[in-house]
Write a protein that holds these residues in place. Sequence first.
Motif, PDB file in Angstrom:
ATOM      1  N   ASN A 155       0.769  -1.086  -0.080  1.00 15.98           N
ATOM      2  CA  ASN A 155       0.224   0.024   0.042  1.00 15.98           C
ATOM      3  C   ASN A 155       0.765   1.335  -0.101  1.00 15.98           C
ATOM      4  O   ASN A 155       0.340   2.264   0.285  1.00 15.98           O
ATOM      5  N   MET A 156       1.987   0.893  -0.289  1.00 16.32           N
ATOM      6  CA  MET A 156       2.930   2.137  -0.344  1.00 16.32           C
ATOM      7  C   MET A 156       3.529   2.899   1.077  1.00 16.32           C
ATOM      8  O   MET A 156       4.661   3.246   1.163  1.00 16.32           O
ATOM      9  N   GLY A 157       2.616   2.850   1.860  1.00 16.17           N
ATOM     10  CA  GLY A 157       2.967   3.427   3.103  1.00 16.17           C
ATOM     11  C   GLY A 157       3.579   4.859   3.162  1.00 16.17           C
ATOM     12  O   GLY A 157       4.583   5.294   4.015  1.00 16.17           O
ATOM     13  N   ILE A 158       3.065   5.640   2.224  1.00 12.84           N
ATOM     14  CA  ILE A 158       3.606   7.226   2.274  1.00 12.84           C
ATOM     15  C   ILE A 158       2.741   7.736   3.401  1.00 12.84           C
ATOM     16  O   ILE A 158       1.804   7.382   3.792  1.00 12.84           O
ATOM     17  N   PHE A 159       3.335   9.016   3.830  1.00 14.19           N
ATOM     18  CA  PHE A 159       2.767   9.757   5.001  1.00 14.19           C
ATOM     19  C   PHE A 159       2.129  10.961   4.182  1.00 14.19           C
ATOM     20  O   PHE A 159       2.711  11.709   4.108  1.00 14.19           O
ATOM     21  N   THR A 219       4.657  16.436   3.746  1.00 12.43           N
ATOM     22  CA  THR A 219       5.285  16.916   2.373  1.00 12.43           C
ATOM     23  C   THR A 219       6.348  15.767   1.734  1.00 12.43           C
ATOM     24  O   THR A 219       6.663  14.921   2.488  1.00 12.43           O
ATOM     25  N   ILE A 220       6.362  15.905   0.610  1.00 12.56           N
ATOM     26  CA  ILE A 220       7.355  14.944  -0.232  1.00 12.56           C
ATOM     27  C   ILE A 220       8.760  15.288   0.554  1.00 12.56           C
ATOM     28  O   ILE A 220       9.601  14.110   0.946  1.00 12.56           O
ATOM     29  N   GLU A 221       9.165  16.425   0.926  1.00  9.41           N
ATOM     30  CA  GLU A 221      10.379  16.598   1.401  1.00  9.41           C
ATOM     31  C   GLU A 221      10.502  15.874   2.805  1.00  9.41           C
ATOM     32  O   GLU A 221      11.500  15.367   3.401  1.00  9.41           O
ATOM     33  N   LYS A 262       4.552  19.861  -1.491  1.00 10.22           N
ATOM     34  CA  LYS A 262       3.112  19.462  -1.537  1.00 10.22           C
ATOM     35  C   LYS A 262       2.896  18.350  -0.451  1.00 10.22           C
ATOM     36  O   LYS A 262       3.885  17.560  -0.416  1.00 10.22           O
ATOM     37  N   GLN A 263       1.643  18.116  -0.083  1.00  7.68           N
ATOM     38  CA  GLN A 263       1.394  17.045   0.988  1.00  7.68           C
ATOM     39  C   GLN A 263       1.346  16.040   0.032  1.00  7.68           C
ATOM     40  O   GLN A 263       0.682  15.816  -1.047  1.00  7.68           O
ATOM     41  N   ALA A 264       1.671  14.788   0.752  1.00  5.87           N
ATOM     42  CA  ALA A 264       1.975  13.334  -0.383  1.00  5.87           C
ATOM     43  C   ALA A 264       0.308  12.832  -0.534  1.00  5.87           C
ATOM     44  O   ALA A 264       0.358  12.287  -1.726  1.00  5.87           O
ATOM     45  N   TRP A 265      -0.533  13.250   0.161  1.00  5.27           N
ATOM     46  CA  TRP A 265      -1.991  12.639  -0.153  1.00  5.27           C
ATOM     47  C   TRP A 265      -2.451  13.371  -1.388  1.00  5.27           C
ATOM     48  O   TRP A 265      -3.062  12.604  -2.378  1.00  5.27           O
ATOM     49  N   SER A 266      -1.972  14.437  -1.972  1.00 11.71           N
ATOM     50  CA  SER A 266      -2.405  15.127  -3.263  1.00 11.71           C
ATOM     51  C   SER A 266      -1.586  14.371  -4.577  1.00 11.71           C
ATOM     52  O   SER A 266      -2.091  14.872  -5.513  1.00 11.71           O
ATOM     53  N   LEU A 267      -0.527  13.589  -4.264  1.00 16.00           N
ATOM     54  CA  LEU A 267      -0.005  12.979  -5.414  1.00 16.00           C
ATOM     55  C   LEU A 267      -1.084  11.862  -6.011  1.00 16.00           C
ATOM     56  O   LEU A 267      -1.868  11.331  -5.313  1.00 16.00           O
ATOM     57  N   GLN A 325       2.642   8.886  -8.749  1.00 18.46           N
ATOM     58  CA  GLN A 325       3.662   9.394  -8.089  1.00 18.46           C
ATOM     59  C   GLN A 325       3.837   8.904  -6.577  1.00 18.46           C
ATOM     60  O   GLN A 325       5.118   9.172  -6.054  1.00 18.46           O
ATOM     61  N   LYS A 326       2.767   8.545  -6.181  1.00 13.78           N
ATOM     62  CA  LYS A 326       3.039   8.060  -4.572  1.00 13.78           C
ATOM     63  C   LYS A 326       3.964   7.145  -4.583  1.00 13.78           C
ATOM     64  O   LYS A 326       4.709   6.713  -3.755  1.00 13.78           O
ATOM     65  N   GLN A 327       4.063   6.029  -5.775  1.00 14.20           N
ATOM     66  CA  GLN A 327       4.641   4.970  -5.616  1.00 14.20           C
ATOM     67  C   GLN A 327       6.034   5.534  -5.925  1.00 14.20           C
ATOM     68  O   GLN A 327       7.043   4.902  -5.417  1.00 14.20           O
ATOM     69  N   MET A 328       6.332   6.414  -6.744  1.00 16.40           N
ATOM     70  CA  MET A 328       7.771   6.988  -6.910  1.00 16.40           C
ATOM     71  C   MET A 328       8.438   7.368  -5.510  1.00 16.40           C
ATOM     72  O   MET A 328       9.320   7.382  -5.265  1.00 16.40           O
ATOM     73  N   LEU A 329       7.354   8.019  -4.764  1.00 14.81           N
ATOM     74  CA  LEU A 329       7.865   8.522  -3.586  1.00 14.81           C
ATOM     75  C   LEU A 329       8.140   7.395  -2.720  1.00 14.81           C
ATOM     76  O   LEU A 329       9.295   7.520  -1.846  1.00 14.81           O
TER      77      LEU A 329
END
Lengths: 330, 234
Positions: free
Chosen positions: B86-90, B94-96, B129-134, B138-142
């Motif tokens: 599920n990628m587990g991004i926050f 932000t991306i940073e 940008k906040q990651a939810w907006s990707l 792009q989320k997968q890339m992050l």
Amino acid sequence: MDQVNKLIERLGGVYLLPVAVSLIALVLIGVPSSWVTLTVAGLAMGMMIFLMASGLSLVFGLMDVLNFGHSAFVSFGAFIAASVLAWLGGWLGSDSIILNSMAILAAFIAAFQFGLAAGWFFETVVIKPVYHDHLRQILITMGALIVAEQMILAIWGGAPMSVPRPSFLEGAFLIGDVAIEIYRVYALILGGLVYIALYLTLNRTRIGLLIRAGVENREMVEALGFRIDRLFVGVFMAGSALAAMGGVMWAGYETLITPALGAEMMIVVFIVVIIGGLGSIEGTLLGAIMVGLVANYVGFLAPKLALASNMILMMVILLWRPNGLKPAVK
Amino acid sequence: MTLLSLNSMKTNIGQYSVLHDISINVPEGGVFVLLGRNGAGKTTTLRSIMGLWKPSPGSVTFRGQDITNLHTADIARLGIAFVPENMGIFGGLTIEENLILATKTGQFDQTRLDRVWELFPAMKTFWTKQAWSLSGGQKQMLAVSRAIIEQRDLILIDEPTKGLAPSIIDAMADAFREISETTTILLVEQNFQFAKSLGRDMAVIDDGRIAHAGTMADFVADKELQESLLSLSA
Ligand SMILES: Nc1ncnc2c1ncn2[C@@H]1O[C@H](COP(=O)(O)OP(=O)(O)OP(=O)(O)O)[C@@H](O)[C@H]1O
Ligand SMILES: [Mg+2]
């Protein structure tokens, strides 16, 4: 409708809610001076409740831990403050504001230290064995709240205890025909400072970044190499210490405290955290201010409804936003 | 040289026995592909390596060290990165912030950051940008960027192409090829075209067991084997 929504979002979204509520209250109350007094009282109460609730929100957000014993730290904070202030009665009664403030500072430090130590003990002994098990968390932490209440009864006795206040925090000042209690302004300022400190810690430091990330996805933070369980102990301690600080302020506000304080505040604190949305301190502040304002307005407009006002507020808000006003992103 | 080995690993989730007997040796360097039908146990295998489920009996060794009973965070610190299904991004970060969290020191190594930006320019474009907006891609890339922002020895990636457009899948494949020059990748994949272009060694999991292991070249040549292990109808 869509455009209205967008406009509201632009203007501040859910942060407009307290403004809207207070404007409606102004119309209903009709007397501007009473309205100002009630609003200041509501904001001050909100700030104190915010202190009590902020730790609970983060603790739940970070580890899914339901701590029904959280408000025990509030009542211990209140009673410790009462004792310290009584003991430093000389300083408190003196004409020097510096000595007065030192006495108050001593009460805060004592309560804060107690909160840290008791928070550590509570997390290690009571909470750790029941991670990931909500039913047991509820049972054991409710039990702990009862034990805490009995300990307070044993140490301080059952009679209501009065809390001395220095003269510089007594009374009110008048702006035109509006009377504003000094203690409320003091609570507002202190609560505001704590909020700013918390906000900066969460948003400008690495620990804060870890906490925010952990609230969203604990597992992933661990998979990046960080021990959330160790961070959690720290957050739990800080949250307990803040609750104890809230207790100190509440004691000075009420000036008469009883051992039932913890159980009474527990309900309010949970309502605030649920209204605000779990895991975010912005939400907790918003929820606390809403509860403070509504309690004061309703208490004035319809005293009979005062007790139910929190529950009604919670139901209305949850019908509108089932996850609370400003939940952390999950 | 073997980087990671799973030795007769058996994993239960609650009362369910999910992995029955998993043994594989992942050599150092290149891409090792794990294939298998839905529900075969691929994700559970990766989570067991990461210490998110505990295998018992059986063991996981990394560079010869037994890591079976280490805490997930300590496993990560040994140099293993995880890109979950599920990628587990926050999303609220932000991306940073997502990337800086994955650094050991809280500071970026500029060369590595430049490399991430070069592989995935969108990371630079949406930096604050906040990651939810990707978008999903792009989320997968992050999620992948986060795994390579620090030097790691092994990256576990769970179905990175799920739901992505073909053009993005190609970009992903290029990125993985480049990453695998310096880091071993253990890739779980259902997209056989994608997997076959990347993998050198491979294994197939079926119903919690290793049903086949060997080189990708041999597996690609054996249509019958593919049919029996990967087709939906077996
Ligand atoms: N948390 C869980 N609780 C119970 N059973 C689970 C859990 N997670 C997975 N399983 C079961 O374990 C088996 C293997 O699941 P796993 O997610 O590892 O499969 P997978 O190979 O990754 O599948 P997919 O290709 O669909 O992602 C499945 O039968 C699944 O239902
Ligand atoms: Mg899977």
